[in-house]
Write a protein that holds these residues in place. Structure first.
Motif, PDB file in Angstrom:
ATOM      1  N   SER A 166      17.053 -28.537 -50.003  1.00  0.00           N
ATOM      2  CA  SER A 166      17.062 -29.068 -51.366  1.00  0.00           C
ATOM      3  C   SER A 166      16.645 -30.523 -51.450  1.00  0.00           C
ATOM      4  CB  SER A 166      18.471 -28.931 -51.968  1.00  0.00           C
ATOM      5  OG  SER A 166      19.397 -29.767 -51.277  1.00  0.00           O
ATOM      6  N   THR A 167      16.485 -31.194 -50.307  1.00  0.00           N
ATOM      7  CA  THR A 167      16.355 -32.652 -50.305  1.00  0.00           C
ATOM      8  C   THR A 167      15.114 -33.107 -49.550  1.00  0.00           C
ATOM      9  OG1 THR A 167      18.765 -32.936 -50.445  1.00  0.00           O
ATOM     10  CG2 THR A 167      17.500 -34.792 -49.586  1.00  0.00           C
ATOM     11  N   ASP A 168      14.394 -34.079 -50.140  1.00  0.00           N
ATOM     12  CA  ASP A 168      13.250 -34.726 -49.494  1.00  0.00           C
ATOM     13  C   ASP A 168      13.655 -36.136 -49.083  1.00  0.00           C
ATOM     14  OD1 ASP A 168      11.492 -32.548 -49.999  1.00  0.00           O
ATOM     15  OD2 ASP A 168      11.143 -33.290 -52.032  1.00  0.00           O
ATOM     16  N   TYR A 317      26.924 -48.753 -39.995  1.00  0.00           N
ATOM     17  CA  TYR A 317      27.705 -47.777 -39.228  1.00  0.00           C
ATOM     18  C   TYR A 317      27.312 -47.761 -37.752  1.00  0.00           C
ATOM     19  CZ  TYR A 317      30.075 -43.316 -38.270  1.00  0.00           C
ATOM     20  OH  TYR A 317      30.885 -42.319 -37.774  1.00  0.00           O
ATOM     21  N   PHE A 318      26.042 -47.921 -37.474  1.00  0.00           N
ATOM     22  CA  PHE A 318      25.582 -47.877 -36.087  1.00  0.00           C
ATOM     23  C   PHE A 318      25.320 -49.268 -35.523  1.00  0.00           C
ATOM     24  CE2 PHE A 318      24.423 -43.808 -37.999  1.00  0.00           C
ATOM     25  CZ  PHE A 318      24.976 -42.919 -37.086  1.00  0.00           C
ATOM     26  N   GLY A 319      25.600 -50.318 -36.310  1.00  0.00           N
ATOM     27  CA  GLY A 319      25.376 -51.677 -35.847  1.00  0.00           C
ATOM     28  C   GLY A 319      23.917 -51.929 -35.547  1.00  0.00           C
ATOM     29  N   SER A 320      23.048 -51.604 -36.530  1.00  0.00           N
ATOM     30  CA  SER A 320      21.609 -51.653 -36.259  1.00  0.00           C
ATOM     31  C   SER A 320      20.853 -52.411 -37.339  1.00  0.00           C
ATOM     32  CB  SER A 320      21.052 -50.225 -36.154  1.00  0.00           C
ATOM     33  OG  SER A 320      21.290 -49.492 -37.342  1.00  0.00           O
ATOM     34  N   THR A 321      21.408 -53.532 -37.796  1.00  0.00           N
ATOM     35  CA  THR A 321      20.736 -54.302 -38.844  1.00  0.00           C
ATOM     36  C   THR A 321      19.351 -54.767 -38.401  1.00  0.00           C
ATOM     37  OG1 THR A 321      21.926 -56.266 -38.077  1.00  0.00           O
ATOM     38  CG2 THR A 321      22.878 -55.084 -39.942  1.00  0.00           C
ATOM     39  N   GLY A 322      19.185 -55.057 -37.127  1.00  0.00           N
ATOM     40  CA  GLY A 322      17.896 -55.510 -36.633  1.00  0.00           C
ATOM     41  C   GLY A 322      16.853 -54.407 -36.537  1.00  0.00           C
ATOM     42  N   TRP A 323      17.291 -53.154 -36.535  1.00  0.00           N
ATOM     43  CA  TRP A 323      16.355 -52.035 -36.473  1.00  0.00           C
ATOM     44  C   TRP A 323      15.694 -51.765 -37.826  1.00  0.00           C
ATOM     45  CZ3 TRP A 323      13.639 -49.306 -33.211  1.00  0.00           C
ATOM     46  CH2 TRP A 323      14.051 -49.157 -31.889  1.00  0.00           C
ATOM     47  N   ARG A 324      16.352 -52.122 -38.913  1.00  0.00           N
ATOM     48  CA  ARG A 324      15.819 -51.872 -40.262  1.00  0.00           C
ATOM     49  C   ARG A 324      15.536 -50.387 -40.467  1.00  0.00           C
ATOM     50  NH1 ARG A 324      17.533 -56.049 -43.119  1.00  0.00           N
ATOM     51  NH2 ARG A 324      16.453 -58.015 -42.728  1.00  0.00           N
ATOM     52  N   LEU A 325      16.604 -49.590 -40.491  1.00  0.00           N
ATOM     53  CA  LEU A 325      16.477 -48.142 -40.612  1.00  0.00           C
ATOM     54  C   LEU A 325      17.149 -47.666 -41.887  1.00  0.00           C
ATOM     55  CD1 LEU A 325      17.451 -47.089 -36.972  1.00  0.00           C
ATOM     56  CD2 LEU A 325      15.175 -47.613 -37.858  1.00  0.00           C
ATOM     57  N   GLY A 326      16.397 -47.008 -42.737  1.00  0.00           N
ATOM     58  CA  GLY A 326      16.975 -46.474 -43.962  1.00  0.00           C
ATOM     59  C   GLY A 326      16.179 -45.294 -44.470  1.00  0.00           C
ATOM     60  N   VAL A 327      16.764 -44.577 -45.428  1.00  0.00           N
ATOM     61  CA  VAL A 327      16.073 -43.450 -46.051  1.00  0.00           C
ATOM     62  C   VAL A 327      16.352 -43.444 -47.557  1.00  0.00           C
ATOM     63  CG1 VAL A 327      15.954 -41.900 -44.061  1.00  0.00           C
ATOM     64  CG2 VAL A 327      18.001 -41.903 -45.495  1.00  0.00           C
ATOM     65  N   ILE A 328      15.392 -42.918 -48.295  1.00  0.00           N
ATOM     66  CA  ILE A 328      15.567 -42.562 -49.694  1.00  0.00           C
ATOM     67  C   ILE A 328      15.576 -41.041 -49.760  1.00  0.00           C
ATOM     68  CG2 ILE A 328      14.500 -42.551 -51.981  1.00  0.00           C
ATOM     69  CD1 ILE A 328      13.254 -45.257 -51.294  1.00  0.00           C
ATOM     70  N   ALA A 329      16.540 -40.495 -50.485  1.00  0.00           N
ATOM     71  CA  ALA A 329      16.627 -39.047 -50.645  1.00  0.00           C
ATOM     72  C   ALA A 329      16.525 -38.690 -52.122  1.00  0.00           C
ATOM     73  CB  ALA A 329      17.941 -38.518 -50.079  1.00  0.00           C
ATOM     74  N   THR A 330      15.707 -37.693 -52.430  1.00  0.00           N
ATOM     75  CA  THR A 330      15.640 -37.143 -53.785  1.00  0.00           C
ATOM     76  C   THR A 330      15.724 -35.630 -53.702  1.00  0.00           C
ATOM     77  OG1 THR A 330      13.220 -37.032 -53.769  1.00  0.00           O
ATOM     78  CG2 THR A 330      14.214 -39.035 -54.663  1.00  0.00           C
ATOM     79  N   HIS A 331      16.259 -35.032 -54.759  1.00  0.00           N
ATOM     80  CA  HIS A 331      16.351 -33.583 -54.822  1.00  0.00           C
ATOM     81  C   HIS A 331      14.972 -32.989 -55.060  1.00  0.00           C
ATOM     82  CE1 HIS A 331      17.809 -29.599 -56.208  1.00  0.00           C
ATOM     83  NE2 HIS A 331      18.791 -29.854 -55.364  1.00  0.00           N
ATOM     84  N   ALA A 332      14.779 -31.759 -54.590  1.00  0.00           N
ATOM     85  CA  ALA A 332      13.475 -31.105 -54.748  1.00  0.00           C
ATOM     86  C   ALA A 332      13.074 -30.991 -56.213  1.00  0.00           C
ATOM     87  CB  ALA A 332      13.500 -29.727 -54.089  1.00  0.00           C
ATOM     88  N   GLN A 333      14.056 -30.774 -57.093  1.00  0.00           N
ATOM     89  CA  GLN A 333      13.826 -30.822 -58.540  1.00  0.00           C
ATOM     90  C   GLN A 333      14.640 -31.995 -59.071  1.00  0.00           C
ATOM     91  OE1 GLN A 333      14.886 -27.557 -57.242  1.00  0.00           O
ATOM     92  NE2 GLN A 333      12.689 -27.295 -56.865  1.00  0.00           N
ATOM     93  N   ASN A 334      14.001 -32.907 -59.765  1.00  0.00           N
ATOM     94  CA  ASN A 334      14.725 -34.116 -60.146  1.00  0.00           C
ATOM     95  C   ASN A 334      14.214 -34.691 -61.468  1.00  0.00           C
ATOM     96  OD1 ASN A 334      12.586 -36.297 -59.532  1.00  0.00           O
ATOM     97  ND2 ASN A 334      12.648 -35.109 -57.619  1.00  0.00           N
ATOM     98  N   VAL A 335      15.049 -35.567 -62.028  1.00  0.00           N
ATOM     99  CA  VAL A 335      14.770 -36.154 -63.333  1.00  0.00           C
ATOM    100  C   VAL A 335      13.521 -37.040 -63.320  1.00  0.00           C
ATOM    101  CG1 VAL A 335      16.210 -38.211 -62.967  1.00  0.00           C
ATOM    102  CG2 VAL A 335      15.886 -37.340 -65.281  1.00  0.00           C
ATOM    103  N   LEU A 336      13.205 -37.596 -62.171  1.00  0.00           N
ATOM    104  CA  LEU A 336      12.039 -38.475 -62.069  1.00  0.00           C
ATOM    105  C   LEU A 336      10.746 -37.691 -62.263  1.00  0.00           C
ATOM    106  CD1 LEU A 336      13.427 -40.290 -58.957  1.00  0.00           C
ATOM    107  CD2 LEU A 336      13.089 -41.401 -61.159  1.00  0.00           C
TER     108      LEU A 336
END
Length: 537
Positions: A166-168, A317-336
């Motif tokens: 359900s998620t991208d 959570y993993f103590g990885s501020t220097g790694w710069r790791l993140g994600v954006i998640a949106t539903h397969a069907q969404n308001v956007l």
């Protein structure tokens, strides 16, 4: 001694810019130890997935050498799929006593036996990824990496209640980059316009207050205020501000920063009800970086997936501020995507031109894919995407958490943070806050409340009238060496100071509590002298 007037020029600085001034003051007295509880960079980190990363790098380097093994000049090539699982098993057997190797063996088993993914396909992506020998393909996120990280994310943010399909996901350089990209794409696609209203859950991470006001967006801010009287929850009267149809987007940090409290079930249900019955068009952006520190956490994404863009960073959570790791998640069907389809024809034609280099059918291009293109000003979309070694580390972090059936790492971090908080307030001489749903990652030191607990309401009233709480943190830094950030900089409406509980050791938080208590005692002694002087003879 510096006077309060010397600090006036710093009043309008962001807390994170102000921090540098406070550090300079706190460091300025001889051999005294400076205790910086200002920034939330943790002093703990996950070692096992890092050990796995470096061992995987050694395996990948050996794989690379297979392509040009006849050359002695250190030339390698891309890893080969045929036989890679057998070679990996041989590497594991030969290095089984090395740190991180057993983790890699278990990780491959989990991917193959629990997730049902191809072991060879996964290994090929990880080895090529850690070598960084090709562009990120697909640019939004590598194929197997997305599957693994998505399973981790939905387990932590939604309690495993949502199907993975359900998620991208879009992998990118941390949570703050995610917020920047989201607002930029909302604007470029005509989903927010100057004069629109943006609701912001407050207190909040300071830059999130500043972004909507920038010249690029010119949005009107609507504060959705959590209150200490409600345990830092959002009262219904505040959430009802979302009923205003001019509010196009609701930006919230959950759990909050500060005071590090998650939205409770009643608050989540109220927001979901508003979206379902009155505001099906509302765009919600939730930054859930601290969610993994909360018990039984549920994201707004799990309650209102159609309306919510989920932002998650691995940094804390993993103590990885220097790694710069993140994600954006949106539903397969969404308001956007629905809002894009409903744009006026003239706006669609403008966007047809903007994204014409990507696809002949621009109107079917999903918002999350527009995000990826916009992150490279569209024309450079072919170079978009988070670097592949970063994605590999993100995958290993995710697998480390997924395989921790007893939540041993999570429990250890929660206990660590809670002990630090108890030490601070113990030596300050007051009870630690007992907010339900707290992560204990930060604490808000309520000056009036602490003064009342120490010496009564009369002293507290005197202190609030005699002390400029907007500049007292400078005195605290200068006289005690303790760096705290002002609550007002996070839109906290009470005289307060934010202390990070993540970046110092337990005895140092006890020292902070003791230093603050000494200062409180000095003020109380001054209070008593004034009362004695003012008393009639």
């Amino acid at each position: 001694m510096t006077t309060p007037s010397d600090y006036e020029k710093f009043r309008n600085l962001s807390p994170f810019e102000l921090k540098d001034q406070l550090i300079a003051l706190a460091s300025g007295r001889g051999q005294r130890t400076m205790l910086d509880a200002g920034r939330g960079n943790p002093n703990f980190l996950a070692t096992t997935p890092r050990q796995g990363f470096f061992q995987l790098g050694l395996f990948a380097a050996a794989e690379s050498e297979l392509s040009f093994s006849y050359m002695a000049e250190g030339v390698g090539g891309p890893p080969q799929r045929d036989g890679i699982e057998a070679r990996f098993n041989a590497f594991v057997a030969a290095n089984k006593d090395q740190p991180g190797v057993a983790f890699l063996r278990r990780a491959l088993s989990y991917v193959r036996d629990q997730m049902g993914l191809s072991a060879e396909g996964f290994l090929l992506e990880m080895t090529a990824g850690i070598l960084g020998c090709d562009y990120p393909i697909p640019p939004r996120m590598l194929k197997y990496s997305e599957k693994v990280v998505r399973q981790y994310l939905l387990r932590e943010m939604a309690g495993g209640t949502m199907p993975n399909t359900s998620t991208d996901l879009f992998a990118l350089e941390g949570g703050t980059a995610a917020i920047s990209y989201i607002f930029a794409s909302l604007k470029e696609n005509g989903l927010i316009k100057p004069g629109d209203k943006a609701a912001i859950g407050m207190p909040v991470f300071t830059p999130y207050v500043e972004i909507p006001e920038l010249r690029e967006y010119q949005l009107q801010e609507v504060a959705i205020n959590a209150t200490p009287e409600s345990g830092w929850q959002y009262p219904d009267t505040e959430l009802d501000k979302l009923l205003d149809p001019d509010v196009k987007v609701f930006l919230v940090v959950n759990p909050s920063n500060p005071p590090s409290v998650k939205i409770n079930d009643a608050g989540l249900a109220r927001i979901a009800e508003i979206v379902k019955t009155k505001r099906p068009d509302l765009i919600i952006v939730t930054d859930d970086v601290y969610g993994t520190f909360a018990d039984n956490f549920r994201s707004l994404y799990s309650m209102c997936p159609y309306n919510t863009v989920l932002v998650y960073s691995f940094s804390k959570y993993f103590g990885s501020t220097g790694w710069r790791l993140g994600v954006i998640a949106t539903h397969a069907q969404n308001v956007l995507d629905k809002a894009l389809a409903d744009l006026p024809e003239a706006d669609k034609q403008v966007l047809d031109k903007r994204y014409a280099s990507l696809t002949p059918d621009v109107r079917s291009l999903k918002f999350i894919d527009r995000l990826v293109a916009d992150s490279r000003t569209v024309a450079l979309n072919h170079t978009a995407g988070l670097s592949t070694p970063q994605q590999v580390q993100m995958v290993l972090f995710s697998l480390f958490a997924l395989m921790d059936g007893r939540d041993a790492y999570k429990t250890a971090l929660k206990n660590l943070l809670h002990r630090r908080e108890l030490a601070l307030y113990r030596d300050l001489g007051v009870s630690a806050p007992d907010d339900d749903g707290s992560t204990h990652y930060y604490t808000l030191i309520d000056m009036a409340k602490v003064a009342t607990q120490l010496y009564g309401t009369r002293f507290a009233r005197w202190l609030m009238t005699r002390v400029d709480y907007k500049t007292i943190l400078f005195r605290i830094a200068e006289e005690t060496g303790v760096v705290l950030l002002p609550g007002i900089g996070f839109a906290v409406r009470r005289p307060s100071a934010r202390a990070s509980l993540a970046n110092l050791n337990e005895y140092q938080y006890a020292s902070i509590g003791a230093a603050l208590r000494r200062m409180a005692d000095e003020y109380y002694a001054l209070y008593k002298r004034e009362k004695e002087t003012a008393a009639p003879e």
